[in-house]
Design a protein around this motif. Structure first.
Motif, PDB file in Angstrom:
ATOM      1  N   VAL A   8       0.841  -1.195   0.000  1.00  0.00           N
ATOM      2  CA  VAL A   8       0.000   0.000   0.000  1.00  0.00           C
ATOM      3  C   VAL A   8       0.876   1.244   0.000  1.00  0.00           C
ATOM      4  O   VAL A   8       0.641   2.186  -0.768  1.00  0.00           O
ATOM      5  CB  VAL A   8      -0.967   0.008   1.206  1.00  0.00           C
ATOM      6  N   GLU A  57       2.142   2.398  -3.236  1.00  0.00           N
ATOM      7  CA  GLU A  57       1.157   2.996  -4.142  1.00  0.00           C
ATOM      8  C   GLU A  57       0.910   4.482  -3.885  1.00  0.00           C
ATOM      9  O   GLU A  57       0.288   5.155  -4.706  1.00  0.00           O
ATOM     10  CB  GLU A  57      -0.173   2.243  -4.033  1.00  0.00           C
ATOM     11  N   ILE A  58       1.356   5.010  -2.746  1.00  0.00           N
ATOM     12  CA  ILE A  58       1.120   6.420  -2.440  1.00  0.00           C
ATOM     13  C   ILE A  58       1.912   7.257  -3.433  1.00  0.00           C
ATOM     14  O   ILE A  58       3.128   7.147  -3.519  1.00  0.00           O
ATOM     15  CB  ILE A  58       1.565   6.764  -0.998  1.00  0.00           C
ATOM     16  N   ALA A 114      -0.441   9.447   3.216  1.00  0.00           N
ATOM     17  CA  ALA A 114      -1.492   8.612   3.783  1.00  0.00           C
ATOM     18  C   ALA A 114      -1.264   8.564   5.287  1.00  0.00           C
ATOM     19  O   ALA A 114      -0.155   8.818   5.757  1.00  0.00           O
ATOM     20  CB  ALA A 114      -1.453   7.208   3.190  1.00  0.00           C
ATOM     21  N   LEU A 154      -7.018   0.018   4.626  1.00  0.00           N
ATOM     22  CA  LEU A 154      -6.830  -0.530   3.287  1.00  0.00           C
ATOM     23  C   LEU A 154      -6.390  -1.991   3.287  1.00  0.00           C
ATOM     24  O   LEU A 154      -6.644  -2.713   2.325  1.00  0.00           O
ATOM     25  CB  LEU A 154      -5.833   0.317   2.501  1.00  0.00           C
ATOM     26  N   TRP A 198      -3.715  11.423   0.280  1.00  0.00           N
ATOM     27  CA  TRP A 198      -3.973  10.535  -0.856  1.00  0.00           C
ATOM     28  C   TRP A 198      -5.418  10.095  -0.834  1.00  0.00           C
ATOM     29  O   TRP A 198      -5.918   9.591   0.182  1.00  0.00           O
ATOM     30  CB  TRP A 198      -3.027   9.347  -0.756  1.00  0.00           C
ATOM     31  N   ASP A 199      -6.116  10.260  -1.938  1.00  0.00           N
ATOM     32  CA  ASP A 199      -7.499   9.816  -2.072  1.00  0.00           C
ATOM     33  C   ASP A 199      -7.480   8.499  -2.833  1.00  0.00           C
ATOM     34  O   ASP A 199      -7.552   8.481  -4.057  1.00  0.00           O
ATOM     35  CB  ASP A 199      -8.300  10.883  -2.834  1.00  0.00           C
ATOM     36  N   CYS A 200      -7.350   7.424  -2.091  1.00  0.00           N
ATOM     37  CA  CYS A 200      -7.199   6.116  -2.737  1.00  0.00           C
ATOM     38  C   CYS A 200      -8.533   5.482  -3.041  1.00  0.00           C
ATOM     39  O   CYS A 200      -9.341   5.169  -2.358  1.00  0.00           O
ATOM     40  CB  CYS A 200      -6.347   5.200  -1.891  1.00  0.00           C
TER      41      CYS A 200
END
Length: 99
Positions: free
Chosen positions: A13, A16-17, A23, A31, A97-99
């Motif tokens: 995870v 992926e930022i 985050a 997540l 971060w808007d995941c």
């Protein structure tokens, strides 16, 4: 074995930022399906170097505070364009971060 599996879940995870975003520990915990384990995420990130190179500097607490004892984190975030307020906290409304 379980700890190592969790470490790779957390680090996948973190990987992926995107640059210029952050985050929170709690966000990462949610997540990976462990919404009550934000502290576990912090412990894993503290030892992340044993698993490879990850952008752990992009993870902050729920109030946008940086990791204690890691002065380089502010410089790494600033280099990516993350705004730090006068108290040295990330503006989560702007840079989360808007995941």
């Amino acid at each position: 074995m379980l700890q190592e599996t969790l470490a790779y879940e957390v680090l996948s995870v973190v990987e992926e930022i995107p640059a210029g975003k952050v985050a929170t520990y709690g966000q990462i915990a949610r997540l990976i399906g462990r919404p009550r384990n934000a502290r576990l995420v912090g412990r894993i990130l503290r030892g992340a170097e044993q698993y490879g190179s990850y952008p752990c500097h992009r993870v902050v607490n729920h109030a946008g505070r940086l990791a204690p004892g890691w002065p380089e984190q502010a410089a790494l975030l600033a280099a990516e364009g993350v705004f730090l307020n006068q108290r040295g906290c990330v503006d989560l409304a702007r840079d989360q971060w808007d995941c």
